[in-house]
Design a protein around this motif. Structure first.
Motif, PDB file in Angstrom:
ATOM      1  N   PHE A 181       4.712   2.469  12.589  1.00 47.63           N
ATOM      2  CA  PHE A 181       3.356   2.629  13.118  1.00 47.63           C
ATOM      3  C   PHE A 181       3.316   2.367  14.618  1.00 47.63           C
ATOM      4  N   ILE A 182       4.116   1.389  15.056  1.00 43.70           N
ATOM      5  CA  ILE A 182       4.109   0.992  16.461  1.00 43.70           C
ATOM      6  C   ILE A 182       4.934   1.942  17.330  1.00 43.70           C
ATOM      7  N   THR A 183       6.119   2.337  16.848  1.00 48.55           N
ATOM      8  CA  THR A 183       7.032   3.137  17.675  1.00 48.55           C
ATOM      9  C   THR A 183       6.609   4.594  17.798  1.00 48.55           C
ATOM     10  N   ARG A 184       5.883   5.104  16.810  1.00 45.26           N
ATOM     11  CA  ARG A 184       5.421   6.493  16.902  1.00 45.26           C
ATOM     12  C   ARG A 184       4.097   6.550  17.656  1.00 45.26           C
ATOM     13  N   LYS A 185       4.148   6.126  18.920  1.00 41.74           N
ATOM     14  CA  LYS A 185       2.931   5.933  19.706  1.00 41.74           C
ATOM     15  C   LYS A 185       2.164   7.225  19.917  1.00 41.74           C
ATOM     16  N   SER A 186       2.861   8.298  20.265  1.00 39.82           N
ATOM     17  CA  SER A 186       2.183   9.551  20.598  1.00 39.82           C
ATOM     18  C   SER A 186       1.384  10.086  19.414  1.00 39.82           C
ATOM     19  N   GLY A 187       2.073  10.222  18.266  1.00 43.84           N
ATOM     20  CA  GLY A 187       1.403  10.747  17.085  1.00 43.84           C
ATOM     21  C   GLY A 187       0.300   9.832  16.598  1.00 43.84           C
ATOM     22  N   ASN A 188       0.552   8.520  16.633  1.00 45.79           N
ATOM     23  CA  ASN A 188      -0.443   7.571  16.152  1.00 45.79           C
ATOM     24  C   ASN A 188      -1.640   7.498  17.093  1.00 45.79           C
ATOM     25  N   HIS A 189      -1.393   7.656  18.401  1.00 45.65           N
ATOM     26  CA  HIS A 189      -2.506   7.670  19.349  1.00 45.65           C
ATOM     27  C   HIS A 189      -3.434   8.844  19.043  1.00 45.65           C
ATOM     28  N   GLN A 190      -2.859   9.983  18.708  1.00 44.90           N
ATOM     29  CA  GLN A 190      -3.662  11.149  18.357  1.00 44.90           C
ATOM     30  C   GLN A 190      -4.468  10.895  17.089  1.00 44.90           C
ATOM     31  N   LYS A 231       7.886  -3.030   4.188  1.00 42.92           N
ATOM     32  CA  LYS A 231       6.616  -3.314   4.863  1.00 42.92           C
ATOM     33  C   LYS A 231       6.847  -3.526   6.354  1.00 42.92           C
ATOM     34  N   ARG A 232       7.888  -4.287   6.684  1.00 47.62           N
ATOM     35  CA  ARG A 232       8.240  -4.512   8.094  1.00 47.62           C
ATOM     36  C   ARG A 232       8.589  -3.194   8.783  1.00 47.62           C
ATOM     37  N   PHE A 233       9.393  -2.358   8.115  1.00 45.50           N
ATOM     38  CA  PHE A 233       9.833  -1.107   8.724  1.00 45.50           C
ATOM     39  C   PHE A 233       8.662  -0.147   8.928  1.00 45.50           C
ATOM     40  N   TYR A 234       7.711  -0.131   7.989  1.00 44.49           N
ATOM     41  CA  TYR A 234       6.533   0.722   8.163  1.00 44.49           C
ATOM     42  C   TYR A 234       5.723   0.278   9.374  1.00 44.49           C
ATOM     43  N   GLU A 235       5.569  -1.032   9.526  1.00 39.62           N
ATOM     44  CA  GLU A 235       4.826  -1.538  10.681  1.00 39.62           C
ATOM     45  C   GLU A 235       5.537  -1.163  11.978  1.00 39.62           C
ATOM     46  N   ARG A 236       6.874  -1.214  11.944  1.00 38.98           N
ATOM     47  CA  ARG A 236       7.654  -0.769  13.103  1.00 38.98           C
ATOM     48  C   ARG A 236       7.383   0.703  13.378  1.00 38.98           C
ATOM     49  N   ARG A 241      -4.802  -1.114  10.716  1.00 39.68           N
ATOM     50  CA  ARG A 241      -4.648  -2.571  10.725  1.00 39.68           C
ATOM     51  C   ARG A 241      -3.562  -3.001  11.719  1.00 39.68           C
ATOM     52  N   VAL A 242      -2.466  -2.231  11.769  1.00 42.14           N
ATOM     53  CA  VAL A 242      -1.375  -2.570  12.689  1.00 42.14           C
ATOM     54  C   VAL A 242      -1.816  -2.401  14.146  1.00 42.14           C
ATOM     55  N   HIS A 243      -2.573  -1.328  14.430  1.00 43.79           N
ATOM     56  CA  HIS A 243      -2.933  -1.024  15.810  1.00 43.79           C
ATOM     57  C   HIS A 243      -4.219  -1.698  16.283  1.00 43.79           C
ATOM     58  N   THR A 244      -5.131  -2.004  15.350  1.00 40.49           N
ATOM     59  CA  THR A 244      -6.441  -2.522  15.763  1.00 40.49           C
ATOM     60  C   THR A 244      -6.800  -3.858  15.127  1.00 40.49           C
ATOM     61  N   GLY A 245      -6.057  -4.256  14.091  1.00 41.37           N
ATOM     62  CA  GLY A 245      -6.379  -5.508  13.403  1.00 41.37           C
ATOM     63  C   GLY A 245      -7.451  -5.359  12.350  1.00 41.37           C
ATOM     64  N   GLN A 246      -7.963  -4.139  12.172  1.00 48.06           N
ATOM     65  CA  GLN A 246      -9.005  -3.883  11.172  1.00 48.06           C
ATOM     66  C   GLN A 246      -8.626  -2.690  10.306  1.00 48.06           C
ATOM     67  N   ASN A 247      -8.987  -2.733   9.024  1.00 52.87           N
ATOM     68  CA  ASN A 247      -8.732  -1.596   8.155  1.00 52.87           C
ATOM     69  C   ASN A 247      -9.849  -0.566   8.271  1.00 52.87           C
ATOM     70  N   GLY A 287       0.785  -1.233   0.000  1.00 54.90           N
ATOM     71  CA  GLY A 287       0.000   0.000   0.000  1.00 54.90           C
ATOM     72  C   GLY A 287       0.809   1.270   0.000  1.00 54.90           C
ATOM     73  N   PHE A 288       2.092   1.192   0.426  1.00 51.88           N
ATOM     74  CA  PHE A 288       2.874   2.428   0.526  1.00 51.88           C
ATOM     75  C   PHE A 288       3.170   3.064  -0.831  1.00 51.88           C
ATOM     76  N   PHE A 289       2.918   2.370  -1.942  1.00 52.07           N
ATOM     77  CA  PHE A 289       3.069   3.015  -3.246  1.00 52.07           C
ATOM     78  C   PHE A 289       1.976   4.062  -3.470  1.00 52.07           C
ATOM     79  N   SER A 290       0.953   4.043  -2.630  1.00 52.07           N
ATOM     80  CA  SER A 290      -0.115   5.031  -2.730  1.00 52.07           C
ATOM     81  C   SER A 290      -0.125   5.988  -1.540  1.00 52.07           C
ATOM     82  N   TYR A 291       0.902   5.943  -0.693  1.00 48.89           N
ATOM     83  CA  TYR A 291       0.992   6.886   0.401  1.00 48.89           C
ATOM     84  C   TYR A 291       1.362   8.261  -0.154  1.00 48.89           C
TER      85      TYR A 291
END
Length: 298
Positions: free
Chosen positions: A180-189, A173-178, A233-239, A119-123
């Motif tokens: 998504f997880i490590t940027r907790k503050s921004g992603n939580h917002q 793909k692995r690094f993007y998932e990392r 999907r990474v944080h909740t398991g759903q798109n 999907g990152f080709f469309s980011y």
């Protein structure tokens, strides 16, 4: 709209010699000089591009916004995406690498079918991947191998290069998932903003709001649809679409169990143009028709 048809044509625009391979190239930005040409004011290409920019400075326009290049970021573009490059902001000390490969190079290979799953080709450009030093070295090693393989064109070349490209995409793909997880503050917002938008949308009394779409909510959050879906999907398991359906069914259950509105009226309030579409989705998600669900409360 101008189209860059070939790898060779792109090399010329960067003042580079002919590519070693007509369908694939690894370009060192420090050796490139972007020539003055009106094509940069708006162009599409027929190749995929993976850009690993270390200190590349300048502005690129993607959609309706300008974005600054950043340090140590990886970004992706696919064929036919409209791009604009502001040469006035480019600086000569740009460093980094571009991996470009023509869309026809994928023909008759499994990657031709699976590349759309990355999907990152469309980011959007501002959703680039920020790399650690080790991650950057992993990707650079793959690019070096691809560049070396371009010097040996035989009946093994395509398979070897595409295997390396696929490896690079899987690492990304692995690094993007990392990320998504490590940027907790921004992603939580972002997750909070997403949930708030969903609630406010379905709490609206307007009967003209229509059915909420993935593109609509992504645009409201200033994100690309694929980035938002992958983040969720990474944080909740759903798109995104699954979240929309979940909220929609929840609201439908609430109205069916607490109001006297007809199924058609409920469908219309939720944004459906046809009540049958609502009933079909409701049964798919709950294994009951809306009327059967309502009767279960009586």
């Amino acid at each position: 709209m101008n189209t860059i048809q070939s790898i060779s044509a792109f090399h010329k625009l960067l003042s580079l010699p002919e590519p070693k391979h007509p369908m694939v190239s690894v370009i060192n930005l420090s050796e490139s000089i972007f020539i003055e040409d009106d094509i940069w004011k708006g162009f599409v290409s027929r190749y995929y591009c993976v850009a690993l920019k270390r200190n590349a400075k300048g502005k690129i326009k993607y959609g309706q916004q300008h974005y600054d290049y950043d340090k140590g970021v990886l970004s992706f573009t696919a064929p036919s995406q409209v791009q604009y490059l502001d040469l006035k902001t480019m600086e000569c000390e740009n460093t980094g690498y571009l991996l470009i490969f023509h869309e026809d190079f994928l023909l008759k290979h499994t990657l031709a079918k699976t590349i759309s799953s990355y999907g990152f080709f469309s980011y959007a450009v501002n959703e680039a991947l920020h790399l650690s030093e080790d991650e950057e070295n992993d990707l650079l090693e793959i690019m070096y191998k691809i560049d070396k393989e371009c010097q040996h064109i035989d009946h093994h070349t395509q398979e070897i290069i595409l295997s390396q490209i696929e490896l690079l995409l899987n690492y990304s793909k692995r690094f993007y998932e990392r990320q998504f997880i490590t940027r907790k503050s921004g992603n939580h917002q972002l997750l909070t903003k997403f949930e708030t938008y969903l609630n406010e949308y379905f709490d609206k009394e307007s009967s003209e709001k229509g059915l909420l779409t993935v593109h609509q909510i992504a645009e409201a959050m200033n994100l690309s649809p694929n980035y938002l879906s992958d983040l969720l999907r990474v944080h909740t398991g759903q798109n995104t679409q699954q979240h929309i359906h979940e909220k929609l069914i929840s609201k439908a259950k609430e109205k069916l169990s607490t109001t006297e509105l007809s199924v058609s009226e409920i469908a219309y309030e939720l944004g459906f143009e046809h009540s049958q579409s609502f009933s079909t989705l409701f049964k798919k998600k709950t294994n009951m028709s809306p009327l059967e669900f309502r009767q279960s409360f009586n």
